[in-house]
Design an enzyme around this catalytic site. Structure first.
Site, PDB file in Angstrom:
ATOM      1  N   ASP A   1       0.806  -1.224   0.000  1.00 12.60           N
ATOM      2  CA  ASP A   1       0.000   0.000   0.000  1.00 12.60           C
ATOM      3  C   ASP A   1       0.838   1.273   0.000  1.00 12.60           C
ATOM      4  O   ASP A   1       0.437   2.276  -0.560  1.00 12.60           O
ATOM      5  CB  ASP A   1      -0.997   0.002   1.153  1.00 12.60           C
ATOM      6  CG  ASP A   1      -0.381  -0.345   2.498  1.00 12.60           C
ATOM      7  OD1 ASP A   1       0.854  -0.453   2.589  1.00 12.60           O
ATOM      8  OD2 ASP A   1      -1.148  -0.499   3.468  1.00 12.60           O
TER       9      ASP A   1
ATOM     10  N   ASP B   1       3.566   0.563  13.173  1.00  9.84           N
ATOM     11  CA  ASP B   1       2.985  -0.772  13.025  1.00  9.84           C
ATOM     12  C   ASP B   1       3.760  -1.857  13.771  1.00  9.84           C
ATOM     13  O   ASP B   1       3.179  -2.623  14.518  1.00  9.84           O
ATOM     14  CB  ASP B   1       2.842  -1.174  11.555  1.00  9.84           C
ATOM     15  CG  ASP B   1       1.911  -0.257  10.788  1.00  9.84           C
ATOM     16  OD1 ASP B   1       1.008   0.311  11.416  1.00  9.84           O
ATOM     17  OD2 ASP B   1       2.088  -0.108   9.577  1.00  9.84           O
TER      18      ASP B   1
END
Length: 1013
Positions: free
Chosen positions: A55, A464
């Site tokens: 992404d 993350d």
């Protein structure tokens, strides 16, 4: 068909900076990816030709030679960073050398550029670009739908692309060079995830395009084409005349969004549906198949949406090309207890799960899972059943079976790619062996990087996956950092580099007591949570640690700037500094901190308690901004930042603690600044920056304090966004570490040797030397003697002698005569037994260390089977927390039960109050450590109390020769102060472990170490 055509060429002639230098560029290995992989695409006509799209982190091609992946978009520059968001990928089944990407990261205002179609005729080695008149959203909702970009399998000059934002369907008939809108396509999509939040407020648009190759022939366009649309009322459309006209497929299900459309060779179109676009949402869904010959729709959901057991929706779906009735489908968002994969070998009539319940909370697993390729994928978790670690995955938006090998399957998750090479074992009662298949994928988004002068060369802060201590840049880290489980900023104490502080955003919904700040006392290997945080903060922001670790400054984005002088136990608002300010510590003076906000600069000289705005002018007031103080030189600051819209953009330098700054005229733009080891023949640290000079964007290095620069990257190694973090290595000249937004951590090494100094050695700036570097001192009065040190100055001057963070006083602690230093016996006699490390600092070059063994021949050496070493985490004379850092070693020949061991730390309480003892970390487990407080019957010199540290039976045993560490804190219930400078067990100088004879150790009640007061 009407529409505008857009085309362009990548790689037009570029200007180059006047000076450049060859570098070797590599990625720091994590082994697991680190981010979301929304698409995996197998070429249908050539084995082992596989691609993955991410992404924000570009696209990769599978390398069968090493079972890894090759990044294809490292050439993307900062000005076009959006090209690393890949919303769709197509590999040509007719000419496998052809590859296409739909790129662009956001369809909202966050990405200033429109999207593009990248096209390659050599599998991604080189590219051309076709510009689109709208934006593309590789990191937008629905990004694991797909593929939105498809090549006609019969006539490969024809491509279709399904756009977002209401822009509909587009077609190219010249191999992607030009594109026209298909105006006859009736539905550009209606689904919007959340109209009240910019990121989610756009139309998701078209989801996937699927050709039916049986309706064409080689060289003749395929006639039947299916398109999935993000519309819960009418979502599947079909053309039977080569895309000229379109209509909704009759009888289709409603109420959900179609994530994929997979056509099997026997004419069944399989569609997984979810009520959300994903990848984060999705609470209900179904799986349907459409018989393209009969027009019949059949709900084949493994768990139908009508069931209370369906709480996830469906994401990735794959059909075995060699066995068209064999299907695997994944839950899109089954977070608890884990994701579920379902497999059918009869076209969806029946299904089996990859795990089943076996009497709650037990589960039967039809798989094994190997994360040795990235051990940190357990996320440091130790969950209770029915959860396990590692998880099968989450956000499984795409799942693919190799069209040439029914045993190979890969699927993308929110953190990695998992896969198997024995998928068909599922059908015969065996276990599917799942392992990490993300070697070479480095998709981390970097928030900060540090390279301390000792310990690991690199420690990273990441989104993350939190971050890592990188003991070996070429091997995956064993574990990720935790406590907190996110990182927005990180800093180390320049004079005590093993002390590191890190801030992030704790998940208080999962743990209301979690703190957003964490500490490491061992160079980032282990972390423990802070006991306090500024009131009302959700965490995040910036953090700075005093040069000696004595105080911490935390700039939170919500509560403002706070400081702590007791190891983070309590926090006080700083005065004179705006909320949200960028902050940094001086790397020499532990009392000095700096801040920037809205173009103004501030300085604190009292540990961050109060700030004063300086007279500095001309600094940028907006845009990216990064500033740091130079190690070894008090008040030397570099500031990079600004924006083209703000009018001030570049690099500034201050040598007077921010009272004034000078802008470098040879730097047009700069975003980050870092320091590394000085070049041979130079005394000043090398500078590194991501900047624009001579009209060229790049990574630059200066060996002469910014007077001249060289570009050290090239156009094939640009790494898109390089404005988050940069640092040189203070121990390796020429080494630089760069943080990217999705392309991982990059590090570069100089390939050419720097020029030799023009003047023969020795030169000012060369390293000075001392002799000896080790000595002994006996505190027995009859044997006391000074310690004499000879210096070879090489043109430098001695600037200071330090013991940890303390600066020795000339005349009282040592004398200097010419090139000879005498460490006075009176000073040495006041030091505790053990090793004393004195650091000699010079005007230029590396510091030198003298290690003196402090002994006392009048005191018999402790005899026993244990040894105790210690240093104090806080060296402040007055503190509300006593913080002994203890190492316990079994020096005997047999194992010792830790429950038989007691350790005593002696001190004066300075006001009788109830007390608490905390163990922040130990290899034996903090919950297995006990603490009691004993008041001495009569006070003795330096002690009226001792804290006794013990162990429960759960701590186990300590093998012969084995050591464990204990990070202990002692405090009063009201957090009132101790005066520890006169405490019996206190070590006022050590910053690392050394023998601690004034901390006593007992085994089964027998004194085995140390001297009681």
């Amino acid at each position: 068909m009407a529409g505008s055509a857009f085309t362009g060429l990548l790689g037009a002639e570029r200007a180059h900076a006047a000076d450049s230098e060859s570098y070797q560029w590599r990625k720091v290995v994590t082994g697991g990816g680190g981010g979301f992989v929304p698409g995996i695409i197998f070429n249908t006509t050539e084995p082992d030709l596989i691609y993955a799209r991410t992404d924000i982190g570009g696209a990769y091609r599978w390398n069968p030679d090493d079972n890894g992946w090759i990044q294809l978009l490292d050439w993307v520059g900062m000005d076009e960073w959006g090209k690393t968001g890949v919303d769709a990928l197509a590999t040509d089944p007719v000419d496998p050398n052809r590859l296409y990407l739909a790129v662009g990261t956001y369809t909202n205002s966050w990405d200033p550029n429109n999207g593009s179609i990248l096209r390659s005729t050599d599998r991604g080695s080189t590219w051309q670009v076709s510009h689109l008149p709208f934006k593309v959203g590789g990191n937008m909702p629905g990004r694991s739908m797909g593929e939105r970009l498809a090549i006609d399998p019969n006539k490969n000059n024809i491509l279709y692309f399904g756009a977002r934002s209401g822009n509909g369907l587009w077609r190219s008939t010249d191999y992607g060079a030009t594109w026209s809108k298909v105006t006859s396509f009736p539905n550009p999509g209606t689904y919007i995830e959340n109209p009240d939040y910019e990121y989610q407020s756009d139309i998701v648009g078209l989801a996937w395009i699927t050709f039916d190759p049986s309706t064409g022939s080689p060289g003749q366009a395929t006639q039947t084409i299916y398109v999935g649309v993000a519309d819960k009322n009418e979502s599947v459309y079909r053309s039977t005349d080569g895309g000229a006209t379109w209509s909704a497929v009759p009888g289709q299900p409603t109420g959900y969004l179609p994530h994929h459309g997979v056509l099997s060779s026997n004419g069944q179109l399989y569609i997984p549906y979810s009520d959300g676009a994903g990848p984060y949402d999705g609470t209900k869904g179904d799986v349907w198949k459409y018989d393209t010959a009969t027009g019949i729709w059949t709900n084949i959901s493994p768990i139908p949406s009508s069931s209370s057991d369906n709480y996830f929706g469906y994401g990735g779906l794959a059909v075995d090309a060699q066995n068209p009735n064999t299907i695997v489908v994944a839950t899109l968002n089954s977070w608890w207890p884990d994701a579920i994969l379902f497999r059918s070998t009869d076209g969806g009539a029946t299904w089996s799960r990859i795990w089943d319940w076996d009497g709650y909370p037990n589960r039967t697993l039809r798989y094994t899972q190997d994360i040795s390729g990235a051990p940190w994928l357990d996320f440091g978790n130790n969950p209770s059943p029915p959860e396990v670690t590692p998880k099968l995955g989450w956000m499984i938006g795409d799942l693919e079976i190799d069209p040439f090998n029914p045993d190979r399957m890969m699927y993308g998750t929110g953190a990695t790619i998992y896969g198997t090479n024995n998928l068909t074992a599922w059908d015969t009662g065996g276990k599917v062996n799942i392992s990490v298949m993300a070697k070479g994928i480095e998709e981390t988004a970097v928030t900060d990087l540090i390279s301390p002068p000792s310990g690991a060369h690199l420690i990273s802060g990441l989104l993350d996956v939190t971050g890592f201590r990188h003991d070996d840049l070429t091997r995956p880290p064993a574990k990720m950092m935790t406590h907190p489980n996110s990182t927005t900023d990180i800093d180390y104490a320049e004079l005590d580099p093993s002390f590191i502080v890190r801030v992030g955003q704790a998940d208080k919904s999962a743990d209301p007591n979690a703190k957003s700040i964490g500490f490491s006392r061992d160079g980032g290997s282990n972390w423990y949570a802070g006991n306090g945080e500024p009131p009302g903060t959700a965490g995040g922001g910036k953090v700075a640690l005093a040069a000696n670790g004595s105080s911490i400054l935390w700039s939170t984005p919500d509560a403002g700037v706070y400081y702590s002088s007791n190891g983070g136990n309590s926090w006080t608002a700083s005065t004179g500094v705006p909320k949200g300010a960028k902050i940094a510590s001086d790397r020499v003076n532990p009392n000095k901190f700096y801040a920037w906000s809205a173009g103004n600069f501030y300085v604190s000289t009292n540990g961050g308690a109060a700030f004063t705005q300086t007279a500095a002018t001309g600094l940028p007031a907006e845009g990216d901004l990064d500033f740091k103080a130079v190690p070894g030189i008090e008040g030397d600051i570099w500031l990079a930042g600004g924006s083209t819209t703000g009018g001030k953009y570049g690099l500034w330098h201050s040598t007077d603690s921010g009272a004034s700054f000078t802008k470098l005229s040879n730097v047009q733009e700069a975003n980050v600044i870092g320091f590394g080891k000085h070049a041979p023949g130079h005394s000043y640290m090398a500078l590194y920056t991501s900047a624009k000079m001579d009209g060229v964007r790049g990574i630059f290095r200066s060996n002469d304090a910014g007077a001249t620069w060289v570009r050290i990257n090239d156009d094939q190694h640009q790494y898109a966004s390089t404005n988050s973090a940069i640092t040189g290595d203070p121990r390796i000249y020429g080494r630089v570490y760069i943080g990217t937004n999705g392309l991982g951590i990059v590090y570069g090494d100089a390939l050419t040797n720097p020029p030799e100094p023009e003047v023969p050695q020795p030169q000012p700036g060369s390293d000075s030397m001392i002799a000896p570097t080790a000595a002994a001192f006996d505190k027995n009065v009859s044997n006391q003697a000074d310690v004499t040190v000879a210096m070879t100055l090489n043109g430098n001057t001695l600037t200071a002698i330090r013991s940890g963070s303390a600066v020795l006083t000339e005349g009282s602690h040592y004398t200097v005569s010419g090139s000879t230093v005498t460490i006075l016996s009176g000073y040495l006699a006041s030091q505790p037994l053990g090793q004393l490390t004195l650091t000699f600092q010079f005007s230029a070059g590396a510091a030198q260390e003298l290690n003196i063994s402090i002994q006392d021949s009048s005191v018999p050496a402790p005899a026993g089977d244990i040894k105790v070493e210690m240093y104090n985490g806080s060296l402040s004379d007055v503190t509300n927390t006593i913080s002994p850092r203890i190492k316990l070693t079994n020096t005997g020949s047999e194992a010792i039960n830790l429950s038989d061991v007691k350790l005593r730390y002696y001190y004066t309480i300075d006001g009788d109050k109830p007390q608490n003892l905390f163990c922040d970390w130990t290899q034996a487990g903090s919950s297995n450590v006990t603490g009691t407080f004993v008041k001495l019957p009569a006070a003795v010199n330096g002690a009226d109390y001792y804290a006794e540290i013990g162990f429960t039976s759960g701590a186990g045993s300590l093998a012969a020769g084995q050591s464990i560490d204990l990070q202990i804190r002692i405090s009063k219930s009201d957090w009132s102060n101790y005066s520890q400078s006169d405490d019996y067990s206190f070590d006022s100088t050590s910053t690392s472990y050394k023998d601690a004879p004034r901390v006593t150790g007992y085994v089964s009640g027998s004194l085995q170490w140390g001297m009681e007061p």
